[in-house]
Scaffold this motif. Structure first.
Motif, PDB file in Angstrom:
ATOM      1  N   ILE A  65      -3.929  22.930   6.540  1.00 54.00           N
ATOM      2  CA  ILE A  65      -4.382  22.966   7.317  1.00 54.00           C
ATOM      3  C   ILE A  65      -2.611  23.297   8.688  1.00 54.00           C
ATOM      4  O   ILE A  65      -2.219  23.121   8.354  1.00 54.00           O
ATOM      5  CB  ILE A  65      -5.444  22.077   8.019  1.00 54.00           C
ATOM      6  CG1 ILE A  65      -4.529  20.777   8.617  1.00 54.00           C
ATOM      7  CG2 ILE A  65      -5.904  21.742   7.122  1.00 54.00           C
ATOM      8  CD1 ILE A  65      -5.208  19.615   8.669  1.00 54.00           C
ATOM      9  N   ASP A  66      -3.455  23.601   9.570  1.00 55.88           N
ATOM     10  CA  ASP A  66      -2.336  24.125  10.627  1.00 55.88           C
ATOM     11  C   ASP A  66      -2.352  22.927  11.435  1.00 55.88           C
ATOM     12  O   ASP A  66      -2.929  22.812  12.066  1.00 55.88           O
ATOM     13  CB  ASP A  66      -2.988  25.721  11.231  1.00 55.88           C
ATOM     14  CG  ASP A  66      -2.506  25.917  12.435  1.00 55.88           C
ATOM     15  OD1 ASP A  66      -1.718  25.096  12.792  1.00 55.88           O
ATOM     16  OD2 ASP A  66      -2.670  27.019  12.987  1.00 55.88           O
ATOM     17  N   GLN A  69      -3.183  22.918  15.325  1.00 57.92           N
ATOM     18  CA  GLN A  69      -3.914  23.450  15.838  1.00 57.92           C
ATOM     19  C   GLN A  69      -4.610  21.881  15.985  1.00 57.92           C
ATOM     20  O   GLN A  69      -4.893  21.454  16.501  1.00 57.92           O
ATOM     21  CB  GLN A  69      -4.828  24.632  14.635  1.00 57.92           C
ATOM     22  CG  GLN A  69      -6.267  24.212  15.532  1.00 57.92           C
ATOM     23  CD  GLN A  69      -6.822  25.567  15.400  1.00 57.92           C
ATOM     24  OE1 GLN A  69      -6.443  26.477  13.361  1.00 57.92           O
ATOM     25  NE2 GLN A  69      -8.190  25.598  15.490  1.00 57.92           N
ATOM     26  N   LEU A  70      -3.924  21.090  14.571  1.00 62.96           N
ATOM     27  CA  LEU A  70      -4.685  19.874  14.559  1.00 62.96           C
ATOM     28  C   LEU A  70      -4.210  19.188  15.968  1.00 62.96           C
ATOM     29  O   LEU A  70      -5.134  18.658  16.192  1.00 62.96           O
ATOM     30  CB  LEU A  70      -4.675  19.005  13.533  1.00 62.96           C
ATOM     31  CG  LEU A  70      -5.017  17.691  13.410  1.00 62.96           C
ATOM     32  CD1 LEU A  70      -6.478  17.531  13.161  1.00 62.96           C
ATOM     33  CD2 LEU A  70      -4.688  17.083  11.822  1.00 62.96           C
ATOM     34  N   PHE A 120     -13.177  18.872  12.811  1.00 65.11           N
ATOM     35  CA  PHE A 120     -12.565  19.040  13.104  1.00 65.11           C
ATOM     36  C   PHE A 120     -12.086  20.082  11.730  1.00 65.11           C
ATOM     37  O   PHE A 120     -11.242  20.876  11.999  1.00 65.11           O
ATOM     38  CB  PHE A 120     -10.847  18.634  13.581  1.00 65.11           C
ATOM     39  CG  PHE A 120     -10.466  17.926  15.125  1.00 65.11           C
ATOM     40  CD1 PHE A 120     -11.761  18.541  15.820  1.00 65.11           C
ATOM     41  CD2 PHE A 120     -10.159  17.168  14.789  1.00 65.11           C
ATOM     42  CE1 PHE A 120     -11.379  17.583  16.845  1.00 65.11           C
ATOM     43  CE2 PHE A 120      -9.440  16.218  16.444  1.00 65.11           C
ATOM     44  CZ  PHE A 120     -10.047  16.636  17.367  1.00 65.11           C
ATOM     45  N   GLU A 121     -12.117  18.812  10.625  1.00 67.77           N
ATOM     46  CA  GLU A 121     -11.927  19.215   9.105  1.00 67.77           C
ATOM     47  C   GLU A 121     -13.031  21.051   8.360  1.00 67.77           C
ATOM     48  O   GLU A 121     -12.675  21.619   8.196  1.00 67.77           O
ATOM     49  CB  GLU A 121     -12.530  18.230   8.508  1.00 67.77           C
ATOM     50  CG  GLU A 121     -12.868  18.557   6.688  1.00 67.77           C
ATOM     51  CD  GLU A 121     -13.918  17.619   5.606  1.00 67.77           C
ATOM     52  OE1 GLU A 121     -12.975  17.354   5.065  1.00 67.77           O
ATOM     53  OE2 GLU A 121     -14.582  17.261   6.435  1.00 67.77           O
ATOM     54  N   GLU A 123     -13.784  23.147  11.501  1.00 64.58           N
ATOM     55  CA  GLU A 123     -12.908  23.900  11.875  1.00 64.58           C
ATOM     56  C   GLU A 123     -11.659  24.277  11.461  1.00 64.58           C
ATOM     57  O   GLU A 123     -11.047  26.064  10.808  1.00 64.58           O
ATOM     58  CB  GLU A 123     -12.808  23.335  13.471  1.00 64.58           C
ATOM     59  CG  GLU A 123     -12.387  24.680  14.359  1.00 64.58           C
ATOM     60  CD  GLU A 123     -11.899  24.407  15.659  1.00 64.58           C
ATOM     61  OE1 GLU A 123     -11.264  24.549  16.452  1.00 64.58           O
ATOM     62  OE2 GLU A 123     -12.484  23.738  16.147  1.00 64.58           O
ATOM     63  N   LEU A 124     -10.635  23.486  10.766  1.00 63.46           N
ATOM     64  CA  LEU A 124      -9.980  23.734  10.237  1.00 63.46           C
ATOM     65  C   LEU A 124      -9.699  24.178   9.008  1.00 63.46           C
ATOM     66  O   LEU A 124      -9.021  25.200   8.342  1.00 63.46           O
ATOM     67  CB  LEU A 124      -8.567  22.854  10.249  1.00 63.46           C
ATOM     68  CG  LEU A 124      -8.200  22.568  11.602  1.00 63.46           C
ATOM     69  CD1 LEU A 124      -7.927  21.142  11.654  1.00 63.46           C
ATOM     70  CD2 LEU A 124      -6.845  23.483  12.184  1.00 63.46           C
ATOM     71  N   THR A 125     -10.805  23.733   8.158  1.00 63.03           N
ATOM     72  CA  THR A 125     -11.162  23.850   6.454  1.00 63.03           C
ATOM     73  C   THR A 125     -12.366  24.813   6.103  1.00 63.03           C
ATOM     74  O   THR A 125     -12.025  25.285   4.553  1.00 63.03           O
ATOM     75  CB  THR A 125     -10.973  22.475   5.881  1.00 63.03           C
ATOM     76  OG1 THR A 125     -12.120  21.861   5.764  1.00 63.03           O
ATOM     77  CG2 THR A 125      -9.624  21.735   5.872  1.00 63.03           C
ATOM     78  N   LYS A 126     -12.977  24.664   7.225  1.00 64.74           N
ATOM     79  CA  LYS A 126     -14.819  25.871   6.341  1.00 64.74           C
ATOM     80  C   LYS A 126     -14.915  24.767   6.124  1.00 64.74           C
ATOM     81  O   LYS A 126     -16.176  25.172   5.292  1.00 64.74           O
ATOM     82  CB  LYS A 126     -14.262  27.004   6.300  1.00 64.74           C
ATOM     83  CG  LYS A 126     -13.310  27.536   7.450  1.00 64.74           C
ATOM     84  CD  LYS A 126     -14.047  27.740   8.222  1.00 64.74           C
ATOM     85  CE  LYS A 126     -13.807  28.795  10.162  1.00 64.74           C
ATOM     86  NZ  LYS A 126     -12.993  28.060  10.958  1.00 64.74           N
TER      87      LYS A 126
END
Length: 130
Positions: A65-66, A69-70, A120-121, A123-126
């Motif tokens: 993940i980024d 961004q997290l 967040f999961e 958004e960041l990992t789809k």
């Protein structure tokens, strides 16, 4: 006075426990749109003369993940801070155990933290791995 046993019993009666050790347990909560989210509660060693608990919920594998961004997402959140433990990016929140109101001071931050970690999961990992 609230004890670690009170916290464990509260979690056992409300959520699906996935794994349990002496000072922590991992469990699953239902989320929106058939998503689920894992959470862990740890009984921390006494600090400053009092017992503490830590709630955490995974966001994704840190190397997938980024992380910047997290951190930005976590920085805008009222509950929890970001961390990496054993290669997993988490949101974490710590609470004093003494005189803790489980329904208000534990469950409310728990649900808030878990909802944010799940968002967040997503958004960041789809994905919905955790």
């Amino acid at each position: 006075m609230t004890t670690w046993t009170d916290v464990i019993n509260f979690v056992r009666t409300r959520y699906e426990v996935l794994e349990e050790q002496g000072d922590w347990l991992r469990f699953r909560l239902a989320g929106p749109q058939d998503r689920t989210q894992q959470a862990t509660v740890h009984h921390l060693p006494e600090l400053d003369g009092g017992a503490w608990i830590e709630i955490s919920s995974p966001v994704g594998w840190a190397d997938k993940i980024d992380l910047r961004q997290l951190l930005e997402l976590a920085g805008a959140s009222a509950a929890g801070g970001a961390a990496i433990v054993d290669g997993v990016a988490l949101l974490k929140h710590t609470l004093p155990l003494e005189d803790l109101s489980i329904e208000h001071e534990f469950e409310r931050p728990l649900k808030t933290l878990v909802a944010r970690a799940d968002a967040f999961e997503h958004e960041l990992t789809k994905a919905d791995e955790f």
